[in-house]
Write a protein that holds these residues in place. Structure first.
Motif, PDB file in Angstrom:
ATOM      1  N   LEU A  87       1.011  -0.929   0.414  1.00 20.79           N
ATOM      2  CA  LEU A  87      -0.115  -0.405   0.133  1.00 20.79           C
ATOM      3  C   LEU A  87       1.119   0.892   0.027  1.00 20.79           C
ATOM      4  CD1 LEU A  87      -3.425   0.348   2.470  1.00 20.79           C
ATOM      5  CD2 LEU A  87      -1.493   2.254   1.665  1.00 20.79           C
ATOM      6  N   ARG A  88       1.133   1.896  -0.871  1.00 20.13           N
ATOM      7  CA  ARG A  88       1.924   3.492  -1.597  1.00 20.13           C
ATOM      8  C   ARG A  88       1.138   4.510  -0.970  1.00 20.13           C
ATOM      9  NH1 ARG A  88       5.031   3.774  -6.331  1.00 20.13           N
ATOM     10  NH2 ARG A  88       6.132   2.065  -4.954  1.00 20.13           N
ATOM     11  N   LEU A  89       1.162   4.917   0.139  1.00 19.75           N
ATOM     12  CA  LEU A  89       0.933   5.710   0.398  1.00 19.75           C
ATOM     13  C   LEU A  89       1.544   7.600   0.452  1.00 19.75           C
ATOM     14  CD1 LEU A  89      -1.738   7.661   2.195  1.00 19.75           C
ATOM     15  CD2 LEU A  89      -0.954   7.308   4.150  1.00 19.75           C
ATOM     16  N   TRP A  90       0.726   8.198  -0.572  1.00 17.56           N
ATOM     17  CA  TRP A  90       1.659   9.930  -0.716  1.00 17.56           C
ATOM     18  C   TRP A  90       0.773  10.909  -0.443  1.00 17.56           C
ATOM     19  CZ3 TRP A  90      -0.889  14.354  -2.245  1.00 17.56           C
ATOM     20  CH2 TRP A  90       0.042  15.408  -2.616  1.00 17.56           C
ATOM     21  N   THR A  91       1.421  11.953   0.754  1.00 16.71           N
ATOM     22  CA  THR A  91       1.218  13.245   1.416  1.00 16.71           C
ATOM     23  C   THR A  91       1.643  14.108   0.966  1.00 16.71           C
ATOM     24  OG1 THR A  91       2.263  12.988   3.518  1.00 16.71           O
ATOM     25  CG2 THR A  91       0.374  11.693   3.993  1.00 16.71           C
ATOM     26  N   PRO A  92       0.375  16.051   1.025  1.00 16.31           N
ATOM     27  CA  PRO A  92       1.037  16.700   0.755  1.00 16.31           C
ATOM     28  C   PRO A  92       1.891  17.270   1.460  1.00 16.31           C
ATOM     29  CG  PRO A  92      -0.831  16.550   1.964  1.00 16.31           C
ATOM     30  CD  PRO A  92      -0.413  15.168   1.656  1.00 16.31           C
ATOM     31  N   GLN A  93       2.990  18.194   1.315  1.00 16.50           N
ATOM     32  CA  GLN A  93       4.444  18.828   2.262  1.00 16.50           C
ATOM     33  C   GLN A  93       3.696  19.099   3.423  1.00 16.50           C
ATOM     34  OE1 GLN A  93       7.383  19.226   0.306  1.00 16.50           O
ATOM     35  NE2 GLN A  93       8.283  19.885   2.120  1.00 16.50           N
ATOM     36  N   GLY A  94       4.697  18.980   5.017  1.00 17.71           N
ATOM     37  CA  GLY A  94       4.237  19.098   5.328  1.00 17.71           C
ATOM     38  C   GLY A  94       3.545  18.068   6.429  1.00 17.71           C
ATOM     39  N   ALA A 102       8.389  -4.270  -9.448  1.00 10.96           N
ATOM     40  CA  ALA A 102       8.014  -3.964 -11.277  1.00 10.96           C
ATOM     41  C   ALA A 102       7.409  -2.560 -10.968  1.00 10.96           C
ATOM     42  CB  ALA A 102       7.002  -4.828 -11.700  1.00 10.96           C
ATOM     43  N   GLU A 103       7.550  -2.294 -10.339  1.00  9.18           N
ATOM     44  CA  GLU A 103       6.552  -0.467  -9.800  1.00  9.18           C
ATOM     45  C   GLU A 103       5.078  -0.632 -10.741  1.00  9.18           C
ATOM     46  OE1 GLU A 103       7.233   2.053  -8.119  1.00  9.18           O
ATOM     47  OE2 GLU A 103       9.301   0.738  -7.624  1.00  9.18           O
ATOM     48  N   GLN A 104       4.503  -1.425 -10.491  1.00  9.75           N
ATOM     49  CA  GLN A 104       3.196  -1.700 -11.506  1.00  9.75           C
ATOM     50  C   GLN A 104       1.714  -1.697 -10.334  1.00  9.75           C
ATOM     51  OE1 GLN A 104       2.266  -6.021 -11.964  1.00  9.75           O
ATOM     52  NE2 GLN A 104       0.651  -5.552 -13.455  1.00  9.75           N
ATOM     53  N   VAL A 105       1.163  -0.463 -10.524  1.00  5.00           N
ATOM     54  CA  VAL A 105       0.570  -0.120 -10.229  1.00  5.00           C
ATOM     55  C   VAL A 105      -1.024  -0.223 -10.149  1.00  5.00           C
ATOM     56  CG1 VAL A 105      -1.044   1.613  -9.034  1.00  5.00           C
ATOM     57  CG2 VAL A 105       1.104   2.910  -9.931  1.00  5.00           C
ATOM     58  N   LEU A 106      -1.458  -1.029  -9.660  1.00  4.35           N
ATOM     59  CA  LEU A 106      -2.594  -1.853  -9.421  1.00  4.35           C
ATOM     60  C   LEU A 106      -3.968  -1.477  -9.172  1.00  4.35           C
ATOM     61  CD1 LEU A 106      -1.490  -4.914  -7.304  1.00  4.35           C
ATOM     62  CD2 LEU A 106      -1.251  -4.978 -10.046  1.00  4.35           C
ATOM     63  N   GLY A 107      -4.363  -0.095  -7.946  1.00  5.11           N
ATOM     64  CA  GLY A 107      -5.485   0.797  -8.234  1.00  5.11           C
ATOM     65  C   GLY A 107      -4.960   1.414  -7.350  1.00  5.11           C
ATOM     66  N   LYS A 108      -6.064   2.706  -7.324  1.00  4.70           N
ATOM     67  CA  LYS A 108      -5.784   4.306  -6.649  1.00  4.70           C
ATOM     68  C   LYS A 108      -6.303   4.415  -5.971  1.00  4.70           C
ATOM     69  CE  LYS A 108      -2.163   5.791  -9.744  1.00  4.70           C
ATOM     70  NZ  LYS A 108      -1.693   6.553 -10.639  1.00  4.70           N
ATOM     71  N   GLY A 109      -6.411   5.004  -5.306  1.00  3.91           N
ATOM     72  CA  GLY A 109      -8.066   6.297  -4.320  1.00  3.91           C
ATOM     73  C   GLY A 109      -7.171   7.303  -3.629  1.00  3.91           C
ATOM     74  N   GLN A 110      -8.434   8.238  -3.259  1.00  6.29           N
ATOM     75  CA  GLN A 110      -8.189   9.562  -2.662  1.00  6.29           C
ATOM     76  C   GLN A 110      -8.171   9.235  -1.192  1.00  6.29           C
ATOM     77  OE1 GLN A 110      -8.893  12.789  -5.282  1.00  6.29           O
ATOM     78  NE2 GLN A 110      -6.838  12.280  -7.265  1.00  6.29           N
ATOM     79  N   MET A 140      -8.138  20.013  -0.214  1.00 11.24           N
ATOM     80  CA  MET A 140      -7.360  19.437  -0.249  1.00 11.24           C
ATOM     81  C   MET A 140      -6.505  18.164   0.021  1.00 11.24           C
ATOM     82  SD  MET A 140      -3.965  19.128   3.138  1.00 11.24           S
ATOM     83  CE  MET A 140      -3.753  20.542   3.403  1.00 11.24           C
ATOM     84  N   LEU A 141      -6.095  17.741  -1.033  1.00 11.44           N
ATOM     85  CA  LEU A 141      -5.758  16.524  -1.264  1.00 11.44           C
ATOM     86  C   LEU A 141      -5.285  16.171  -0.259  1.00 11.44           C
ATOM     87  CD1 LEU A 141      -5.834  13.326  -3.360  1.00 11.44           C
ATOM     88  CD2 LEU A 141      -3.889  14.380  -4.296  1.00 11.44           C
ATOM     89  N   ALA A 142      -5.104  15.236   1.040  1.00 12.38           N
ATOM     90  CA  ALA A 142      -4.347  15.031   2.428  1.00 12.38           C
ATOM     91  C   ALA A 142      -3.738  13.124   1.546  1.00 12.38           C
ATOM     92  CB  ALA A 142      -5.504  14.309   3.386  1.00 12.38           C
TER      93      ALA A 142
END
Length: 434
Positions: free
Chosen positions: A236-243, A312-320, A300-302
């Motif tokens: 599960l890869r989680l990106w978060t904004p600056q700060g 493989a850097e294969q993305v299987l699915g995404k959510g926001q 905001m996109l949190a």
């Protein structure tokens, strides 16, 4: 060729926050469908399985324990599909490869299954217990098959007496991420915390088999689940904004597992949390992020959640995961039902474990309070299985308020079953079970 399941990522949250609020909570439901064998064994993903059987001296008491373990191992061997690499390990104060000899793993077919079962029939109970050694040998065997779905099944009936907790922890650090391990304890002489540590670290399951007669069905079911996996090492890869700060990432269904400290950095402001192997199944995760508050009315996109295969850097699915600041209390004070449900499930598990520890320590007041709270939470969430297990440990006077009395005499099996299954959760009623 084998196909990767299709992943659907759904986010359940109340995105509205009061002015100045920082904490964003969301339940992320990940559902994998399809994939796998496309109808033929030859199209199935490569897999490698090590079956680890405790053969220490205590497995001879009663004699049915070892004989049932042998039958269970044979059932698992029969469940392996054609071509799957497998091996059987005997565990005492050392680890010994029972089949095949010499070292390595062999593909499952009629001949190798028969040979393996013959070798299993020669197992005898003797010696001590050093589970780290067993895991180390399994790791060495599975390391030769890096492209396979790697899985271990581990059975023990006793405590890890012949190595220190530090030695076991060192082995677990060394093998983490290499394979998934399902753990089973038979009888009542093993330690729940010990097997839970192994299963949690290696992203597997843990359960109690009170009587040896239950081993065969359970081993067959574990092997079937292992054969149903279609993609390994999903994160599960989680990106978060600056700060922003990630407060926690936890699996909350089908069982509780805190992944927060398992994070590995994948890119700026992104981190990967291991989820292990997947077949056709659904799991829920609770993500909590602390963000810098914005102005009322701002959106905001949190966080961005992706299910990926890191190598493989294969993305299987995404959510926001979103955040919107508002002065409307009717919006900002509403707790999302999924978030509330799983927060309660986490509290339920904690109350059970703390209550049982207090009971062992002779702290009647604390044990009564904690187990009473557990009864109330189980009743409120409709967790009937847990409520039934609690009723074997306490006398329940009022399930709604959690008014209980500790039982003077409690069967060890009932106490250990409650402890072992305290982390098994019930899916919130917003959707049907997958």
């Amino acid at each position: 060729m084998s196909t990767v399941p299709e992943f659907r990522v759904e986010v359940y949250q109340n995105e509205y926050l009061p002015a100045g609020a920082r904490e964003v909570n969301a339940i992320v439901t990940v559902t994998a469908t399809g994939g796998g064998t496309e109808g033929s064994a030859s199209a199935a993903p490569a897999a490698a399985v090590v079956i680890i059987v405790d053969t220490s001296g205590s497995m001879h008491v009663p004699p049915t324990k070892l004989s049932s373990a042998k039958a269970a191992t044979n059932a698992a061997i029969d469940t392996l599909r054609e071509g799957v690499r497998f091996a059987v390990v005997s565990g005492t104060e050392t680890a010994r490869l029972v089949y095949p000899r010499p070292g390595g793993m062999v593909q499952a077919n009629a001949r190798t299954r028969a040979e393996a079962k013959e070798a299993v029939g020669t197992l005898r109970a003797h010696g001590g217990t050093a589970i780290g050694q067993w895991l180390r040998l399994a790791d060495n065997l599975l390391a030769n098959h890096p492209d396979a779905l790697r899985h271990a099944i581990l059975l023990t009936d006793g405590q890890n007496m012949h190595e220190t907790p530090r030695q076991l922890a060192r082995v677990l650090r060394d093998v983490t991420g290499h394979f998934v391990c399902d753990c089973r304890g038979v009888g009542t002489d093993w330690q729940v915390a010990e097997l839970r540590q192994i299963a949690d670290t290696l992203l597997g399951t843990v359960d109690i088999i009170p009587e040896p007669a239950g081993l065969e069905a359970d081993f067959r079911a574990m092997a079937e689940r292992a054969m149903g996996k279609a993609v390994a090492d999903v994160a599960l890869r989680l990106w978060t904004p600056q700060g922003a700060t990630v407060k926690f990432v936890k699996q909350v269904e089908p069982a509780l597992a805190d992944l927060t400290h398992r994070r590995t950095e994948s890119a700026p402001r992104s981190g990967d949390y291991p989820t292990g192997s997947w077949g056709a199944e659904s799991r829920d995760y609770h993500v909590c992020i602390e963000v810098n508050p914005a102005n009322v009315g701002d959106r905001m996109l949190a966080g961005r959640v992706s299910m990926v295969v890191p190598g493989a850097e294969q993305v299987l699915g995404k959510g926001q995961i979103l955040a919107v600041w508002t002065e409307d209390e009717a919006l900002s004070t509403k707790i999302n039902p999924a978030v509330a449900h799983y927060t309660g499930q986490a509290e339920l598990a904690s109350a059970i474990q703390e209550g049982l520890e207090a009971r062992k320590a002779g702290d009647v007041e604390r044990a009564t309070a904690k187990l009473g709270r557990a009864v109330a939470l189980a009743t409120e969430s409709g967790h009937e299985d847990t409520a039934k297990l609690l009723a074997r440990v306490v006398d329940i006077e009022d399930p709604v308020t959690g008014t209980v009395r500790l039982r003077r005499a409690v069967d060890t099996v009932d106490e250990m079953t409650l402890d072992t299954r305290s982390t098994v959760t019930k899916r919130v009623g917003r959707k049907a079970e997958s």
